[in-house]
Design a protein around this motif. Structure first.
Motif, short mmCIF file in Angstrom:
data_model
loop_
_atom_site.label_atom_id
_atom_site.label_comp_id
_atom_site.label_asym_id
_atom_site.label_seq_id
_atom_site.Cartn_x
_atom_site.Cartn_y
_atom_site.Cartn_z
N LEU A 244 -55.46 16.35 36.78
CA LEU A 244 -54.75 15.44 36.07
C LEU A 244 -54.32 16.16 34.74
N TYR A 245 -53.47 15.84 33.81
CA TYR A 245 -53.33 16.48 32.47
C TYR A 245 -53.19 15.59 31.49
N SER A 246 -53.48 15.83 30.30
CA SER A 246 -52.92 14.93 29.09
C SER A 246 -52.64 15.68 27.97
N PRO A 247 -51.74 15.08 27.06
CA PRO A 247 -51.64 15.93 26.00
C PRO A 247 -52.71 15.86 24.81
N GLY A 248 -53.30 14.60 24.91
CA GLY A 248 -54.64 14.50 24.29
C GLY A 248 -54.67 13.10 23.25
N VAL A 249 -55.79 12.87 22.66
CA VAL A 249 -55.99 11.71 21.90
C VAL A 249 -56.94 12.04 20.75
N PRO A 250 -56.91 11.26 19.55
CA PRO A 250 -57.74 11.32 18.62
C PRO A 250 -59.05 10.62 19.14
N VAL A 251 -60.29 11.12 18.61
CA VAL A 251 -61.37 10.34 18.91
C VAL A 251 -62.80 10.22 17.94
N ARG A 252 -63.34 9.24 18.21
CA ARG A 252 -64.28 8.87 16.92
C ARG A 252 -65.58 8.70 17.68
N PHE A 253 -66.72 9.38 17.29
CA PHE A 253 -68.04 9.06 17.97
C PHE A 253 -69.03 8.29 17.00
N GLY A 254 -69.53 7.06 17.42
CA GLY A 254 -70.09 6.26 16.74
C GLY A 254 -71.64 6.97 16.62
N LEU A 255 -72.33 6.13 15.86
CA LEU A 255 -73.96 6.75 15.75
C LEU A 255 -74.66 6.35 16.91
N PRO A 256 -75.52 7.20 17.09
CA PRO A 256 -76.39 7.18 18.24
C PRO A 256 -77.15 5.88 18.30
N GLY A 257 -77.58 5.30 19.57
CA GLY A 257 -78.30 4.35 19.65
C GLY A 257 -77.71 2.88 19.26
N ALA A 258 -76.34 2.93 19.68
CA ALA A 258 -75.59 1.70 19.28
C ALA A 258 -76.15 0.67 20.29
N PRO A 259 -76.18 -0.49 19.97
CA PRO A 259 -76.72 -1.72 20.48
C PRO A 259 -76.27 -1.79 22.18
N THR A 260 -77.16 -1.98 22.98
CA THR A 260 -76.89 -2.08 24.43
C THR A 260 -76.39 -3.38 24.58
N PRO A 261 -75.77 -3.56 25.69
CA PRO A 261 -75.03 -5.16 26.12
C PRO A 261 -76.18 -5.95 26.23
N ARG A 262 -77.48 -5.51 26.63
CA ARG A 262 -78.58 -6.64 26.60
C ARG A 262 -78.92 -6.81 25.34
N GLU A 263 -79.34 -5.82 24.34
CA GLU A 263 -79.80 -5.94 22.76
C GLU A 263 -78.69 -6.60 22.22
N HIS A 264 -77.37 -6.59 22.55
CA HIS A 264 -76.34 -7.30 21.72
C HIS A 264 -76.45 -9.05 22.24
N SER A 265 -76.67 -9.12 23.37
CA SER A 265 -76.70 -10.62 23.84
C SER A 265 -78.03 -11.11 23.27
N ARG A 266 -79.19 -10.48 23.11
CA ARG A 266 -80.33 -10.73 22.71
C ARG A 266 -80.16 -11.34 21.21
N ALA A 267 -79.44 -10.44 20.45
CA ALA A 267 -79.26 -10.66 18.95
C ALA A 267 -78.19 -11.87 18.70
N VAL A 268 -77.22 -12.07 19.59
CA VAL A 268 -76.42 -13.18 19.43
C VAL A 268 -77.32 -14.54 19.80
N GLY A 269 -78.07 -14.64 20.84
CA GLY A 269 -79.11 -15.67 21.05
C GLY A 269 -79.83 -15.90 19.87
N ARG A 270 -80.61 -14.94 19.21
CA ARG A 270 -81.29 -15.19 18.05
C ARG A 270 -80.76 -15.74 16.81
N GLU A 271 -79.36 -15.39 16.75
CA GLU A 271 -78.60 -15.95 15.68
C GLU A 271 -78.09 -17.47 16.01
N ARG A 272 -78.20 -17.62 17.25
CA ARG A 272 -77.55 -18.92 17.73
C ARG A 272 -78.65 -20.25 17.63
N ASN A 273 -79.93 -19.41 17.79
CA ASN A 273 -81.44 -20.23 17.51
C ASN A 273 -81.65 -20.39 16.18
#
Length: 273
Positions: A244-273
């Motif tokens: 494959l070929y691509s002319p390209g894209v602009p890219v942004r890298f976030g901070l290491p250790g972004a919340p995992t899906p599991r951690e995100h769901s736990r945080a949402v659950g705590r907020e609801r409680n």
């Protein structure tokens, strides 16, 4: 004789979650980018590999990602353009250079899909040293060149340091028609929203975002390389199954250790409680 002391019981690790869906758009945002850059004039070459053969090459906490029981190794050549830190303008010289990487496909215990780089050849020594020291990524210093003539583009690299010195690649592709709707495999090979790496014995996940890939069919005109063998993989027995070929894209890298899906769901659950 003192009574026997209770022994700590081993903690049962949480079971690995299934891999998140393959999506053409990034599943996570990067509101505070650590790095910005553009990837330009990319050639994607891919070969199938046995997941069991590449599993020992992945960092702890990750496993091979697969499509129909098959994993892949990618040889990706492109032009890096204007790397910038923390929202600052990208650097025109030190931040712009040709690059060729060998990568495998990974998924972690939280289900985040990503890539694992086995090598990254680049022409600028200072970015190579920073990436090796700061992120423990296997960057290597190489002589490289990217030249385009009409619809044909040629990538050449020869390794300098740390080696194996002289490892090289010569890739020429002819750019074809744009792809209106990539296949499942083409999405799998290109729409990767993070990288996994080993970092002082721990797993590092670095998320990225960018617009949807503009992809083209491509014809492989020539390929001579030994970067895959230098990266600990077997010599391909046949031509790549995807080019494959691509002319390209602009890219942004976030901070290491972004919340995992599991951690995100736990945080949402705590907020609801």
């Amino acid at each position: 004789m003192p009574p026997p002391q209770p022994q700590p019981q081993p903690q049962n690790p949480e079971p690995a979650e299934p891999a998140e869906p393959v999506t053409p758009d990034a599943p996570r945002a990067t509101p505070y980018p650590l790095l910005t850059q553009s990837w330009l004039d990319l050639a994607f070459l891919h070969w199938p590999v046995d997941p069991a053969a590449v599993a020992p090459l992945l960092p702890p906490g990750t496993r091979p990602d697969t499509v129909d029981g098959v994993s892949y190794v990618g040889l990706v050549a492109f032009r890096m353009h204007r790397i910038g830190w923390l929202g600052l303008p990208g650097l025109p010289y030190l931040g712009s250079f040709p690059e060729t990487n060998v990568r495998l496909y990974s998924v972690d215990s939280s289900g985040r899909r990503g890539v694992v780089f086995r090598s990254l050849d680049a022409t600028r020594l200072l970015p190579v040293l920073v990436a090796r020291a700061g992120f423990r990524l296997p960057y290597v210093w190489s002589r490289m060149d990217v030249r385009r003539a009409g619809d044909t583009i040629r990538y050449a690299s020869t390794r300098r340091w740390p080696g194996p010195r002289g490892a090289r690649s010569r890739i020429t592709v002819r750019i074809g028609e744009p792809i209106d709707e990539p296949t499942e495999l083409e999405h799998f090979l290109t729409a990767r929203w993070g990288l996994h790496a080993g970092y002082f014995g721990r797993e590092l996940y670095l998320p990225n975002t960018h617009p949807r890939w503009p992809l083209h069919r491509a014809e492989l005109v020539d390929c001579e390389e030994d970067l895959l063998v230098a990266a600990g993989l077997a010599t391909p027995a046949a031509a790549p199954v995807s080019v494959l070929y691509s002319p390209g894209v602009p890219v942004r890298f976030g901070l290491p250790g972004a919340p995992t899906p599991r951690e995100h769901s736990r945080a949402v659950g705590r907020e609801r409680n």
